[in-house]
Motif scaffolding. Structure first.
Motif, PDB file in Angstrom:
ATOM      1  N   SER A  88      15.736   4.341  24.818  1.00  0.00           N
ATOM      2  CA  SER A  88      14.898   4.351  23.615  1.00  0.00           C
ATOM      3  C   SER A  88      14.851   5.747  22.998  1.00  0.00           C
ATOM      4  CB  SER A  88      13.484   3.864  23.937  1.00  0.00           C
ATOM      5  OG  SER A  88      12.802   4.770  24.789  1.00  0.00           O
ATOM      6  N   MET A  89      14.899   6.785  23.826  1.00  0.00           N
ATOM      7  CA  MET A  89      14.947   8.145  23.294  1.00  0.00           C
ATOM      8  C   MET A  89      16.227   8.366  22.483  1.00  0.00           C
ATOM      9  SD  MET A  89      13.567  10.467  26.462  1.00  0.00           S
ATOM     10  CE  MET A  89      12.004  10.117  27.261  1.00  0.00           C
ATOM     11  N   LEU A  90      17.342   7.820  22.972  1.00  0.00           N
ATOM     12  CA  LEU A  90      18.596   7.966  22.242  1.00  0.00           C
ATOM     13  C   LEU A  90      18.525   7.243  20.896  1.00  0.00           C
ATOM     14  CD1 LEU A  90      21.139   7.452  25.173  1.00  0.00           C
ATOM     15  CD2 LEU A  90      20.352   9.604  24.172  1.00  0.00           C
ATOM     16  N   LEU A  91      17.894   6.066  20.871  1.00  0.00           N
ATOM     17  CA  LEU A  91      17.738   5.340  19.611  1.00  0.00           C
ATOM     18  C   LEU A  91      16.873   6.119  18.624  1.00  0.00           C
ATOM     19  CD1 LEU A  91      17.224   1.660  20.861  1.00  0.00           C
ATOM     20  CD2 LEU A  91      19.234   2.616  19.730  1.00  0.00           C
ATOM     21  N   LEU A  92      15.913   6.879  19.157  1.00  0.00           N
ATOM     22  CA  LEU A  92      15.016   7.629  18.279  1.00  0.00           C
ATOM     23  C   LEU A  92      15.733   8.769  17.548  1.00  0.00           C
ATOM     24  CD1 LEU A  92      11.774   7.791  20.473  1.00  0.00           C
ATOM     25  CD2 LEU A  92      12.126   6.485  18.379  1.00  0.00           C
ATOM     26  N   LEU A  93      16.931   9.141  18.024  1.00  0.00           N
ATOM     27  CA  LEU A  93      17.708  10.152  17.307  1.00  0.00           C
ATOM     28  C   LEU A  93      18.040   9.692  15.887  1.00  0.00           C
ATOM     29  CD1 LEU A  93      20.236  11.265  20.082  1.00  0.00           C
ATOM     30  CD2 LEU A  93      18.371  12.630  19.128  1.00  0.00           C
ATOM     31  N   LEU A  94      18.066   8.368  15.697  1.00  0.00           N
ATOM     32  CA  LEU A  94      18.395   7.813  14.386  1.00  0.00           C
ATOM     33  C   LEU A  94      17.184   7.691  13.480  1.00  0.00           C
ATOM     34  CD1 LEU A  94      20.691   4.873  15.594  1.00  0.00           C
ATOM     35  CD2 LEU A  94      21.414   7.122  14.763  1.00  0.00           C
ATOM     36  N   GLN A  95      15.992   7.913  14.041  1.00  0.00           N
ATOM     37  CA  GLN A  95      14.775   7.641  13.271  1.00  0.00           C
ATOM     38  C   GLN A  95      14.313   8.883  12.532  1.00  0.00           C
ATOM     39  OE1 GLN A  95      13.525   5.489  11.940  1.00  0.00           O
ATOM     40  NE2 GLN A  95      11.344   5.713  11.632  1.00  0.00           N
ATOM     41  N   ASN A  96      14.812   9.046  11.327  1.00  0.00           N
ATOM     42  CA  ASN A  96      14.340  10.073  10.406  1.00  0.00           C
ATOM     43  C   ASN A  96      14.688   9.596   9.002  1.00  0.00           C
ATOM     44  OD1 ASN A  96      17.023  11.282   9.528  1.00  0.00           O
ATOM     45  ND2 ASN A  96      17.160  11.573  11.749  1.00  0.00           N
ATOM     46  N   PRO A  97      14.003  10.127   7.995  1.00  0.00           N
ATOM     47  CA  PRO A  97      14.229   9.635   6.629  1.00  0.00           C
ATOM     48  C   PRO A  97      15.682   9.703   6.181  1.00  0.00           C
ATOM     49  CG  PRO A  97      12.248  10.981   6.708  1.00  0.00           C
ATOM     50  CD  PRO A  97      12.900  11.108   8.058  1.00  0.00           C
ATOM     51  N   GLN A  98      16.455  10.678   6.666  1.00  0.00           N
ATOM     52  CA  GLN A  98      17.838  10.818   6.242  1.00  0.00           C
ATOM     53  C   GLN A  98      18.735   9.724   6.834  1.00  0.00           C
ATOM     54  OE1 GLN A  98      15.971  13.551   7.425  1.00  0.00           O
ATOM     55  NE2 GLN A  98      15.506  14.007   5.268  1.00  0.00           N
TER      56      GLN A  98
ATOM     57  N   ILE B  38       7.990   4.178   2.631  1.00  0.00           N
ATOM     58  CA  ILE B  38       8.051   5.507   2.025  1.00  0.00           C
ATOM     59  C   ILE B  38       9.316   6.226   2.479  1.00  0.00           C
ATOM     60  CG2 ILE B  38       6.905   7.745   1.834  1.00  0.00           C
ATOM     61  CD1 ILE B  38       4.248   6.245   2.319  1.00  0.00           C
ATOM     62  N   ASP B  39       9.627   6.137   3.783  1.00  0.00           N
ATOM     63  CA  ASP B  39      10.852   6.750   4.298  1.00  0.00           C
ATOM     64  C   ASP B  39      12.086   6.155   3.620  1.00  0.00           C
ATOM     65  OD1 ASP B  39       9.429   8.354   5.997  1.00  0.00           O
ATOM     66  OD2 ASP B  39       9.722   7.104   7.770  1.00  0.00           O
ATOM     67  N   ARG B  40      12.031   4.868   3.346  1.00  0.00           N
ATOM     68  CA  ARG B  40      13.205   4.177   2.793  1.00  0.00           C
ATOM     69  C   ARG B  40      13.346   4.387   1.286  1.00  0.00           C
ATOM     70  NH1 ARG B  40      17.032   0.690   1.432  1.00  0.00           N
ATOM     71  NH2 ARG B  40      17.688  -0.741   3.073  1.00  0.00           N
ATOM     72  N   PHE B  41      12.234   4.271   0.545  1.00  0.00           N
ATOM     73  CA  PHE B  41      12.302   4.271  -0.911  1.00  0.00           C
ATOM     74  C   PHE B  41      11.822   5.565  -1.545  1.00  0.00           C
ATOM     75  CE2 PHE B  41      11.170  -0.352   0.005  1.00  0.00           C
ATOM     76  CZ  PHE B  41      12.497  -0.759   0.045  1.00  0.00           C
ATOM     77  N   GLY B  42      11.167   6.437  -0.761  1.00  0.00           N
ATOM     78  CA  GLY B  42      10.563   7.619  -1.338  1.00  0.00           C
ATOM     79  C   GLY B  42       9.273   7.263  -2.063  1.00  0.00           C
TER      80      GLY B  42
ATOM     81  N   LEU C 148       0.831  -1.205   0.000  1.00  0.00           N
ATOM     82  CA  LEU C 148       0.000   0.000   0.000  1.00  0.00           C
ATOM     83  C   LEU C 148       0.865   1.253   0.000  1.00  0.00           C
ATOM     84  CD1 LEU C 148      -2.952   1.121   0.295  1.00  0.00           C
ATOM     85  CD2 LEU C 148      -2.514   1.210   2.753  1.00  0.00           C
ATOM     86  N   GLY C 149       1.905   1.275   0.839  1.00  0.00           N
ATOM     87  CA  GLY C 149       2.791   2.434   0.885  1.00  0.00           C
ATOM     88  C   GLY C 149       3.550   2.638  -0.404  1.00  0.00           C
ATOM     89  N   ILE C 150       4.034   1.543  -0.997  1.00  0.00           N
ATOM     90  CA  ILE C 150       4.808   1.641  -2.246  1.00  0.00           C
ATOM     91  C   ILE C 150       3.941   2.146  -3.397  1.00  0.00           C
ATOM     92  CG2 ILE C 150       5.981   0.270  -4.011  1.00  0.00           C
ATOM     93  CD1 ILE C 150       7.001  -1.523  -1.703  1.00  0.00           C
ATOM     94  N   VAL C 151       2.742   1.596  -3.530  1.00  0.00           N
ATOM     95  CA  VAL C 151       1.888   1.926  -4.669  1.00  0.00           C
ATOM     96  C   VAL C 151       1.315   3.333  -4.564  1.00  0.00           C
ATOM     97  CG1 VAL C 151      -0.245   1.316  -5.879  1.00  0.00           C
ATOM     98  CG2 VAL C 151       1.327  -0.488  -5.143  1.00  0.00           C
ATOM     99  N   THR C 152       0.836   3.698  -3.383  1.00  0.00           N
ATOM    100  CA  THR C 152       0.153   4.980  -3.219  1.00  0.00           C
ATOM    101  C   THR C 152       1.085   6.115  -2.804  1.00  0.00           C
ATOM    102  OG1 THR C 152      -0.392   4.623  -0.879  1.00  0.00           O
ATOM    103  CG2 THR C 152      -1.927   3.753  -2.523  1.00  0.00           C
ATOM    104  N   GLY C 153       2.252   5.770  -2.251  1.00  0.00           N
ATOM    105  CA  GLY C 153       3.137   6.801  -1.723  1.00  0.00           C
ATOM    106  C   GLY C 153       2.582   7.451  -0.475  1.00  0.00           C
ATOM    107  N   THR C 154       1.623   6.787   0.161  1.00  0.00           N
ATOM    108  CA  THR C 154       0.937   7.327   1.332  1.00  0.00           C
ATOM    109  C   THR C 154       0.787   6.228   2.368  1.00  0.00           C
ATOM    110  OG1 THR C 154      -0.334   8.742  -0.168  1.00  0.00           O
ATOM    111  CG2 THR C 154      -1.086   8.630   2.111  1.00  0.00           C
ATOM    112  N   SER C 155       0.932   6.563   3.650  1.00  0.00           N
ATOM    113  CA  SER C 155       0.824   5.566   4.704  1.00  0.00           C
ATOM    114  C   SER C 155      -0.638   5.204   4.971  1.00  0.00           C
ATOM    115  CB  SER C 155       1.465   6.081   5.999  1.00  0.00           C
ATOM    116  OG  SER C 155       0.683   7.121   6.559  1.00  0.00           O
ATOM    117  N   LEU C 156      -0.852   4.051   5.577  1.00  0.00           N
ATOM    118  CA  LEU C 156      -2.198   3.610   5.932  1.00  0.00           C
ATOM    119  C   LEU C 156      -2.910   4.612   6.839  1.00  0.00           C
ATOM    120  CD1 LEU C 156      -4.521   1.545   6.113  1.00  0.00           C
ATOM    121  CD2 LEU C 156      -3.170   0.306   7.834  1.00  0.00           C
ATOM    122  N   PRO C 157      -2.285   5.109   7.927  1.00  0.00           N
ATOM    123  CA  PRO C 157      -2.983   6.098   8.762  1.00  0.00           C
ATOM    124  C   PRO C 157      -3.389   7.352   7.990  1.00  0.00           C
ATOM    125  CG  PRO C 157      -1.086   5.231   9.933  1.00  0.00           C
ATOM    126  CD  PRO C 157      -0.987   4.749   8.522  1.00  0.00           C
TER     127      PRO C 157
END
Length: 430
Positions: A153-163, A235-239, A87-96
């Motif tokens: 877990s907060m420190l791990l979240l520093l890595l969670q962004n599309p870049q 979407i974050d990974r492939f655009g 769904l994310g790949i085809v539509t480019g939009t998340s389920l939520p």
């Protein structure tokens, strides 16, 4: 100008993909392997501390009786995670986000509320599990352990962004490797009897409590927040893919991504139940994580018990990071509001710390949290099936009838199990 579907221009990358779509060989395989990852992040949700509690409880109390539940749940998980990613790949939009666009204001808020309750239940399980692991390893009070898990877990979240998505995936893969070793190693020391394992594949239940455990195991294996977040992870990974050529290739790779990741997760879950059924059945107090740790230490040695506790800690840390990411995607898609992941992490960790502070049995709280997750599954699974079966939305990538039937049957089975559980609770049988 060359065109592909709907007269979209063919880029150099698209042309390369079109030329290699039917190719085989080491270079193609290596290039495809580089695309693996989002399903492994989502799969962390399937090996969180809630799984540990539910599967150990089932194995310690009922032996190999409920092996079939885990096998069925893992097959359902493969199906729906593939649908979510597609769904994310085809539509480019998340389920939520798609749900947020289609629901009215009141419906969106109500839907978000149930999804948020599920997310809180997920956080509860992950923080509790990590706190128990720290207590087993270092003797720390549960509340202190819960705070440490929240901070890490907060420190791990520093890595969670599309870049930095690939860096985040590598960290999660490292934690997944620790989880696999921690929970599977014991089976090599004392393997389960093959005949009894095969007997556990026959679907059956024994009384109301096994229904509760089956719902808990299902909720721990088929995770609602993983359904929501997988569509966002791709979407974050492939655009956003604009051509059918690229979408088709990503869907093919994603199919392998999901199958491999969830075979690993399913193996871990089944290993936990087999470990308990082989070493803990009939031993007093082994239906709790702490009791299981002591029993594993007595049966297999302190070193093996330590490896088990390290795996539990890794599962709590990894899963709580993925859970926070999922919660942010849910809120952003349904309420069109975004709050910093750190703020969300602080808010969602509070219920877990309260449970730890008031002295609720942590293993039982973990099992109950998984039952809550089980009730949230249909709210994610049914809309997902409708969206991926919508030809206007999915175009040539719409689900074919075998997939739609399988998804429908899965949803019906889950709803029946949940209704049965509600009936047992109302009558006081569970």
């Amino acid at each position: 100008m060359s065109t592909v579907d709907n007269r979209e221009p063919v880029s150099v990358d698209d042309a390369t993909e079109a030329n290699s779509a039917g190719a085989r060989g080491p270079r193609v395989w290596l290039r495809n392997i580089a695309f693996l990852g989002p399903a492994f992040v989502a799969a962390i949700a399937y090996v969180d501390p809630g799984n540990v509690a539910a599967n150990i409880t089932a194995g310690a109390r009922y032996g190999f009786l409920l092996v079939w539940v885990l096998v069925l749940a893992n097959l359902i998980a493969m199906l729906i995670q593939y649908q979510s990613a597609k769904l994310g790949i085809v539509t480019g939009t998340s389920l939520p986000t798609l749900l947020g666009r289609r629901l009215g204001t009141r419906s969106r808020r109500a839907f978000w509320l149930q999804a948020e309750i599920v997310a809180i239940a997920t956080d509860l399980a992950e923080v509790l599990g990590g706190a128990i692991a720290l207590q087993l390893l270092f003797g720390l009070p549960l509340v202190v352990g819960g705070v440490i898990v929240g901070v890490v877990s907060m420190l791990l979240l520093l890595l969670q962004n599309p870049q930095q998505q690939r860096v985040f995936e590598r960290v999660i893969l490292g934690l997944l490797a620790i989880i696999v070793i921690g929970f599977v190693a014991g089976l090599f020391v004392n393997p389960p009897p093959a005949g009894e394992v095969l007997g556990g594949l026959i679907p059956r239940l024994q009384g109301p409590e096994t229904v509760l455990l089956a719902a808990s195991m299902l909720g721990a294996t088929v995770m609602p927040h993983a359904i929501y977040v997988h569509s966002a992870l791709v979407i974050d990974r492939f655009g956003v893919s604009k051509t059918s050529v690229r979408k088709r290739r990503l869907i093919r790779i994603t199919r392998w991504d999901v199958v491999i990741a969830l075979i690993i997760a399913g193996t871990v879950n089944i290993a936990l139940l087999l470990l308990a059924a082989t070493n803990l059945l009939g031993i007093e107090g082994t239906d709790t994580i702490e009791g299981a740790y002591d029993a594993v230490s007595n049966a297999l040695g302190h070193g093996m018990a330590t490896i088990f506790a390290i795996g539990l800690l890794a599962s709590g840390l990894a899963a709580t990071s993925v859970g926070s990411t999922a919660g942010a995607a849910i809120m952003g898609g349904l309420l069109h509001k975004r709050i910093p992941l750190f703020v969300r992490r602080v808010v969602t960790v509070i219920p877990a710390l309260i449970v730890l502070a008031i002295g609720v049995d942590p293993t039982w709280a973990l099992v109950v949290s998984q039952v809550v997750l089980s009730f949230g599954i249909p709210f994610a699974l049914i809309p997902l099936g409708r969206l991926t079966g919508d030809r206007e939305l999915m175009g040539e990538f719409v689900d074919r009838w075998p997939l739609r039937v399988a998804a429908g049957v899965s949803a019906v089975l889950i709803v029946i199990l949940n209704l049965t559980l509600i009936g047992l609770v109302l009558t006081g049988s569970a």
